[in-house]
Design a protein around this motif. Sequence first.
Motif, PDB file in Angstrom:
ATOM      1  N   PHE A 174       6.006  -8.672 -14.634  1.00 35.69           N
ATOM      2  CA  PHE A 174       5.473  -7.938 -13.483  1.00 35.69           C
ATOM      3  C   PHE A 174       4.748  -8.861 -12.517  1.00 35.69           C
ATOM      4  N   GLY A 175       3.999  -9.823 -13.043  1.00 36.25           N
ATOM      5  CA  GLY A 175       3.297 -10.753 -12.167  1.00 36.25           C
ATOM      6  C   GLY A 175       4.254 -11.585 -11.331  1.00 36.25           C
ATOM      7  N   SER A 176       5.348 -12.028 -11.936  1.00 35.94           N
ATOM      8  CA  SER A 176       6.335 -12.814 -11.193  1.00 35.94           C
ATOM      9  C   SER A 176       6.999 -11.970 -10.119  1.00 35.94           C
ATOM     10  N   LEU A 177       7.356 -10.734 -10.446  1.00 32.38           N
ATOM     11  CA  LEU A 177       7.987  -9.857  -9.450  1.00 32.38           C
ATOM     12  C   LEU A 177       7.047  -9.596  -8.275  1.00 32.38           C
ATOM     13  N   ILE A 178       5.790  -9.299  -8.593  1.00 37.26           N
ATOM     14  CA  ILE A 178       4.820  -9.036  -7.529  1.00 37.26           C
ATOM     15  C   ILE A 178       4.599 -10.290  -6.686  1.00 37.26           C
ATOM     16  N   GLY A 179       4.425 -11.426  -7.348  1.00 41.51           N
ATOM     17  CA  GLY A 179       4.169 -12.669  -6.629  1.00 41.51           C
ATOM     18  C   GLY A 179       5.350 -13.106  -5.775  1.00 41.51           C
ATOM     19  N   ILE A 180       6.559 -12.965  -6.311  1.00 45.01           N
ATOM     20  CA  ILE A 180       7.744 -13.323  -5.531  1.00 45.01           C
ATOM     21  C   ILE A 180       7.857 -12.433  -4.298  1.00 45.01           C
ATOM     22  N   GLY A 181       7.588 -11.141  -4.493  1.00 46.53           N
ATOM     23  CA  GLY A 181       7.608 -10.238  -3.344  1.00 46.53           C
ATOM     24  C   GLY A 181       6.568 -10.614  -2.312  1.00 46.53           C
ATOM     25  N   MET A 182       5.364 -10.986  -2.759  1.00 42.08           N
ATOM     26  CA  MET A 182       4.316 -11.395  -1.826  1.00 42.08           C
ATOM     27  C   MET A 182       4.678 -12.683  -1.104  1.00 42.08           C
ATOM     28  N   GLY A 183       5.337 -13.585  -1.824  1.00 43.06           N
ATOM     29  CA  GLY A 183       5.675 -14.863  -1.218  1.00 43.06           C
ATOM     30  C   GLY A 183       6.812 -14.789  -0.235  1.00 43.06           C
ATOM     31  N   LEU A 184       7.692 -13.804  -0.412  1.00 41.25           N
ATOM     32  CA  LEU A 184       8.873 -13.702   0.447  1.00 41.25           C
ATOM     33  C   LEU A 184       8.718 -12.684   1.565  1.00 41.25           C
ATOM     34  N   SER A 185       7.812 -11.729   1.404  1.00 39.86           N
ATOM     35  CA  SER A 185       7.689 -10.653   2.375  1.00 39.86           C
ATOM     36  C   SER A 185       6.246 -10.509   2.834  1.00 39.86           C
ATOM     37  N   ARG A 186       6.027 -10.582   4.129  1.00 46.74           N
ATOM     38  CA  ARG A 186       4.690 -10.379   4.669  1.00 46.74           C
ATOM     39  C   ARG A 186       4.228  -8.946   4.411  1.00 46.74           C
ATOM     40  N   PHE A 187       5.153  -7.989   4.499  1.00 40.37           N
ATOM     41  CA  PHE A 187       4.795  -6.589   4.260  1.00 40.37           C
ATOM     42  C   PHE A 187       4.228  -6.415   2.848  1.00 40.37           C
ATOM     43  N   VAL A 188       4.933  -6.972   1.843  1.00 38.74           N
ATOM     44  CA  VAL A 188       4.479  -6.862   0.455  1.00 38.74           C
ATOM     45  C   VAL A 188       3.160  -7.612   0.264  1.00 38.74           C
ATOM     46  N   ASP A 189       3.034  -8.748   0.927  1.00 36.18           N
ATOM     47  CA  ASP A 189       1.809  -9.530   0.809  1.00 36.18           C
ATOM     48  C   ASP A 189       0.611  -8.749   1.337  1.00 36.18           C
ATOM     49  N   VAL A 190       0.775  -8.129   2.510  1.00 39.08           N
ATOM     50  CA  VAL A 190      -0.321  -7.352   3.087  1.00 39.08           C
ATOM     51  C   VAL A 190      -0.607  -6.109   2.243  1.00 39.08           C
ATOM     52  N   ALA A 191       0.447  -5.508   1.694  1.00 42.10           N
ATOM     53  CA  ALA A 191       0.278  -4.276   0.925  1.00 42.10           C
ATOM     54  C   ALA A 191      -0.363  -4.519  -0.433  1.00 42.10           C
ATOM     55  N   LEU A 192       0.037  -5.596  -1.115  1.00 46.43           N
ATOM     56  CA  LEU A 192      -0.414  -5.814  -2.492  1.00 46.43           C
ATOM     57  C   LEU A 192      -1.417  -6.953  -2.638  1.00 46.43           C
ATOM     58  N   GLY A 193      -1.479  -7.850  -1.653  1.00 47.52           N
ATOM     59  CA  GLY A 193      -2.368  -8.998  -1.752  1.00 47.52           C
ATOM     60  C   GLY A 193      -3.814  -8.642  -2.049  1.00 47.52           C
ATOM     61  N   PRO A 194      -4.403  -7.651  -1.356  1.00 45.61           N
ATOM     62  CA  PRO A 194      -5.803  -7.308  -1.650  1.00 45.61           C
ATOM     63  C   PRO A 194      -6.036  -6.861  -3.088  1.00 45.61           C
ATOM     64  N   TYR A 195      -5.059  -6.160  -3.675  1.00 37.48           N
ATOM     65  CA  TYR A 195      -5.202  -5.719  -5.060  1.00 37.48           C
ATOM     66  C   TYR A 195      -5.157  -6.915  -6.020  1.00 37.48           C
ATOM     67  N   VAL A 196      -4.278  -7.860  -5.726  1.00 37.72           N
ATOM     68  CA  VAL A 196      -4.186  -9.043  -6.570  1.00 37.72           C
ATOM     69  C   VAL A 196      -5.465  -9.857  -6.490  1.00 37.72           C
ATOM     70  N   LYS A 197      -5.999 -10.029  -5.281  1.00 38.44           N
ATOM     71  CA  LYS A 197      -7.249 -10.772  -5.120  1.00 38.44           C
ATOM     72  C   LYS A 197      -8.403 -10.046  -5.806  1.00 38.44           C
ATOM     73  N   ALA A 198      -8.427  -8.733  -5.699  1.00 40.85           N
ATOM     74  CA  ALA A 198      -9.472  -7.963  -6.376  1.00 40.85           C
ATOM     75  C   ALA A 198      -9.354  -8.095  -7.886  1.00 40.85           C
ATOM     76  N   GLY A 199      -8.117  -8.084  -8.389  1.00 42.18           N
ATOM     77  CA  GLY A 199      -7.918  -8.236  -9.829  1.00 42.18           C
ATOM     78  C   GLY A 199      -8.343  -9.591 -10.342  1.00 42.18           C
ATOM     79  N   LEU A 200      -8.204 -10.621  -9.509  1.00 41.20           N
ATOM     80  CA  LEU A 200      -8.638 -11.958  -9.912  1.00 41.20           C
ATOM     81  C   LEU A 200     -10.147 -12.064 -10.007  1.00 41.20           C
ATOM     82  N   SER A 201     -10.848 -11.384  -9.108  1.00 39.09           N
ATOM     83  CA  SER A 201     -12.306 -11.529  -9.045  1.00 39.09           C
ATOM     84  C   SER A 201     -13.067 -10.469  -9.831  1.00 39.09           C
ATOM     85  N   ALA A 202     -12.422  -9.352 -10.132  1.00 40.86           N
ATOM     86  CA  ALA A 202     -13.119  -8.260 -10.819  1.00 40.86           C
ATOM     87  C   ALA A 202     -13.341  -8.588 -12.295  1.00 40.86           C
TER      88      ALA A 202
END
Length: 252
Positions: free
Chosen positions: A77-105
């Motif tokens: 799941f992490g690879s799928l999410i990360g690949i989507g974020m890396g290839l698509s700005r839409f996915v990055d904007v949509a999911l990036g904040p959740y990933v950053k929150a998960g890293l810091s929480a």
Amino acid sequence: MGWLSSLAYRNGPFLLSLAALALLWEVVGRSIDLITLPPLSAVLAAFYDLWASGAVTAPLLDSTLALLYGLVLSLAFGSLIGIGMGLSRFVDVALGPYVKAGLSAPMIAFVPVFLMIFGIGPATRIATVVAFSVFIVATNAATAMRASDPRLIEMAHSFGASRWAIFRDVRLPAGAPYFLAGLRLGVARGVKGLINGEVLIAIIGLGGLVKKYGTVFSMDQLYAVILLIVVYAAIAVGLVSAVSRLLVAEEK
């Protein structure tokens, strides 16, 4: 014997510091009568007894299985999410904040929630491993997708390469070190999450042994289990690092 001497030479400072720490632990443990700090020799004796009696075998197997399942899910799941974020700005904007929150929480706070949802069992530990490791895997996968040289991508486009061919032949080779770094960090964070979760659950796995021996102040056995956990984590990360070096060497 040449490889053995070479290994000892490369790791000489670490071995010296380890010997010094072991000696200091033994001396302090024998010199100061503290129930909370038994000498290292007593801890090693307890370690041998626990291992020989099989008291740690089943918990070690349970923890390892939960860790493996959790890491497989995190990697997928992490690879799928990360690949989507890396290839698509839409996915990055949509999911990036959740990933950053998960890293810091502080993900340990979610263990009681997992416990209420999944109950006492492997599902809670697997969920904890995923919560601790999936976000770092996703972050590194996204970085891997952005690591490709734009000139190579443009050249591939000019020769009519498909998106899949560019992904396979350009982006994946360029991003491999970041994928592998994410796997190493995911393993380290996964072990941390597994043990923290088991300590809170308190009755299963290696973390359950920590809770069990800590509650009754059996300090030699407690330190023995902690020592096993440290060695376990070091071996897990070391194996992943060794595999990563082999894969990188084959790519070269």
